[in-house]
Design a protein around this motif. Structure first.
Motif, PDB file in Angstrom:
ATOM      1  N   TRP A   1      10.239   4.545   8.617  1.00  0.00           N
ATOM      2  CA  TRP A   1       8.877   3.890   8.552  1.00  0.00           C
ATOM      3  C   TRP A   1       8.221   3.584   6.993  1.00  0.00           C
ATOM      4  O   TRP A   1       8.374   4.514   6.464  1.00  0.00           O
ATOM      5  CB  TRP A   1       7.881   4.528   9.514  1.00  0.00           C
TER       6      TRP A   1
ATOM      7  N   GLN B   1       4.703   2.666   5.227  1.00  0.00           N
ATOM      8  CA  GLN B   1       3.127   2.061   5.184  1.00  0.00           C
ATOM      9  C   GLN B   1       3.028   1.646   3.785  1.00  0.00           C
ATOM     10  O   GLN B   1       3.327   2.115   2.992  1.00  0.00           O
ATOM     11  CB  GLN B   1       2.448   3.337   5.509  1.00  0.00           C
ATOM     12  N   SER B   2       2.190   0.268   4.073  1.00  0.00           N
ATOM     13  CA  SER B   2       2.200  -0.582   2.840  1.00  0.00           C
ATOM     14  C   SER B   2       0.576  -0.986   2.818  1.00  0.00           C
ATOM     15  O   SER B   2      -0.029  -0.908   3.940  1.00  0.00           O
ATOM     16  CB  SER B   2       3.118  -1.747   2.903  1.00  0.00           C
ATOM     17  N   ARG B   3       0.214  -1.625   1.863  1.00  0.00           N
ATOM     18  CA  ARG B   3      -1.150  -1.924   1.550  1.00  0.00           C
ATOM     19  C   ARG B   3      -1.138  -3.472   1.828  1.00  0.00           C
ATOM     20  O   ARG B   3      -2.173  -4.111   2.519  1.00  0.00           O
ATOM     21  CB  ARG B   3      -1.741  -1.573   0.294  1.00  0.00           C
TER      22      ARG B   3
ATOM     23  N   TYR C   1      -8.579   2.735   7.403  1.00  0.00           N
ATOM     24  CA  TYR C   1      -7.221   3.535   6.960  1.00  0.00           C
ATOM     25  C   TYR C   1      -7.056   2.888   5.575  1.00  0.00           C
ATOM     26  O   TYR C   1      -7.331   1.723   5.493  1.00  0.00           O
ATOM     27  CB  TYR C   1      -6.333   3.441   7.905  1.00  0.00           C
TER      28      TYR C   1
ATOM     29  N   TRP D   1      -3.717   2.876   4.572  1.00  0.00           N
ATOM     30  CA  TRP D   1      -2.728   1.795   4.566  1.00  0.00           C
ATOM     31  C   TRP D   1      -3.025   0.916   5.720  1.00  0.00           C
ATOM     32  O   TRP D   1      -3.323   1.078   6.747  1.00  0.00           O
ATOM     33  CB  TRP D   1      -1.528   2.655   5.119  1.00  0.00           C
TER      34      TRP D   1
ATOM     35  N   TYR E   1      -0.502  -1.413   6.887  1.00  0.00           N
ATOM     36  CA  TYR E   1       0.580  -1.932   7.482  1.00  0.00           C
ATOM     37  C   TYR E   1       1.458  -0.994   7.933  1.00  0.00           C
ATOM     38  O   TYR E   1       1.843  -0.078   6.692  1.00  0.00           O
ATOM     39  CB  TYR E   1       1.163  -3.143   7.090  1.00  0.00           C
ATOM     40  N   LYS E   2       2.128  -0.853   8.896  1.00  0.00           N
ATOM     41  CA  LYS E   2       3.325   0.240   9.002  1.00  0.00           C
ATOM     42  C   LYS E   2       4.456  -0.446   9.712  1.00  0.00           C
ATOM     43  O   LYS E   2       4.227  -1.209  10.767  1.00  0.00           O
ATOM     44  CB  LYS E   2       2.691   1.432  10.165  1.00  0.00           C
TER      45      LYS E   2
ATOM     46  N   GLU F   1       8.143   0.401  11.261  1.00  0.00           N
ATOM     47  CA  GLU F   1       8.910   1.562  11.915  1.00  0.00           C
ATOM     48  C   GLU F   1      10.064   0.926  12.494  1.00  0.00           C
ATOM     49  O   GLU F   1      10.282  -0.149  13.309  1.00  0.00           O
ATOM     50  CB  GLU F   1       8.009   2.298  12.913  1.00  0.00           C
TER      51      GLU F   1
ATOM     52  N   ASP G   1       6.553  10.675   2.881  1.00  0.00           N
ATOM     53  CA  ASP G   1       5.391  10.994   3.943  1.00  0.00           C
ATOM     54  C   ASP G   1       6.125  12.453   4.456  1.00  0.00           C
ATOM     55  O   ASP G   1       6.808  12.539   5.506  1.00  0.00           O
ATOM     56  CB  ASP G   1       5.585  10.143   5.171  1.00  0.00           C
TER      57      ASP G   1
END
Length: 316
Positions: A56, A58-60, A92, A94, A96-97, A99, A141
């Motif tokens: 996974w 996680q991005s901004r 939050y 982040w 976008y996530k 996976e 992570d």
């Protein structure tokens, strides 16, 4: 009053510019996690292994599409079992996530010289190809990542490691804006050192080999008048060794150097050949039966064989 309002507007603009800078820098950061679900199907013949894992990112600013931007150096097959993109709101950090669950088959040159006492250092590289190295900050992570699979058939993990590095390629692939030495991608590197309980496998593979030596040894106790039976027993033991050699070779790749299996089979063939030569010499010289001599030769040859096998196993 007007000056005070202008002062407040100036402070607001400064704060907004600082926040924009922080958001911009934060947008250049990716939080990457990996969970190894299964590691196995180690194939010596095809020099490969298989791994199933969750990955996974996680991005901004925008989702990181794993099925388009992940590469495995040395990978010969990569199947995405699923990919899910989720938007995260409510303050939050982040936004976008992405996976995915992935099954990969990876090439690895296994050294089986000391098989079945071999140990292997294998490596899985997950290369992020959407950007070049230095364009983004890559964070692991650690809280949610796990690279310890629950079970590996026949193996145990002695040590493992997870880190971020840069994988450089020796070509710019036609990109004239970059030199070959500068073309690098951020890379998630996972390493394992594998070993296993070798003695059980050792006796499983070579018990027939040792039984063949035993059959050839007891041929010494047949009377010299039973020369045909004695030679038949020795030849049967020899063919059993050859058959066992074909079976063990079917599990191992062809190598330039001899491995432990080759040496043990050649040594056993040498002892059986000695028994055949001794039986022929007895017949040609018309030696009388001597149970004492038979016991002496059998004990000495067996002790010599056991010592030689032990030395070879400890050496390899």
């Amino acid at each position: 009053m007007r000056s005070f309002i202008l002062f407040l507007m100036m402070l607001f603009n400064v704060a907004r510019s600082i926040g924009a800078t922080e958001n911009e820098n934060f947008g250049d950061t990716l939080l990457v996690g990996v969970y190894i679900d299964d590691l196995g199907k180690i194939d010596y013949i095809n020099s490969s292994y298989e791994v199933v894992y969750y990955l996974w990112v996680q991005s901004r600013n925008q989702p990181y599409l794993l099925d388009e931007n992940i590469d495995i150096p040395g990978g010969i097959e990569m199947e995405f079992l699923y990919q899910d993109i989720d938007s995260i709101f409510d303050g939050y950090a982040w936004k976008y996530k992405t996976e995915a669950k992935i099954r990969s088959q990876v090439l690895h040159a296994f050294n089986v010289t000391s098989y079945p006492f071999d140990e292997h250092d294998i490596k899985l590289d997950l290369e992020l190809t959407y950007h070049f190295s230095g364009d983004k900050v890559i964070l692991i992570d650690w809280e949610n990542s796990s690279i310890q699979p629950d079970f590996i058939q026949g193996w145990k993990i002695v040590s493992d490691s997870l880190l971020v590095n840069v994988h450089y390629w020796q070509s710019n692939y036609g990109d004239l804006r970059r030199k070959s030495a500068d073309l690098g991608y951020d890379n998630i590197e996972i390493k394992y050192k594998l070993k296993r309980d070798s003695w059980q496998l050792f006796f499983k593979f070579f018990i027939v080999l040792f039984l063949s030596f035993f059959l050839a040894t007891i041929s010494l106790f047949l009377p010299n008048q039973k020369s045909e039976e004695k030679i038949s027993l020795i030849v049967g033991a020899l063919f059993t060794v050859v058959g066992n050699k074909y079976i063990t070779d079917s599990y191992l790749p062809i190598q330039d150097s001899l491995n432990l299996s080759d040496i043990l089979h050649f040594v056993t063939i040498g002892f059986i050949t000695f028994y055949a030569a001794f039986a022929i010499a007895e017949q040609r010289l018309k030696k009388n039966d001597s149970i004492k001599a038979d016991w002496g030769i059998s004990i000495l040859s067996t002790l010599f064989y056991i010592c030689l096998v032990s030395l070879l196993v400890s050496y390899y």
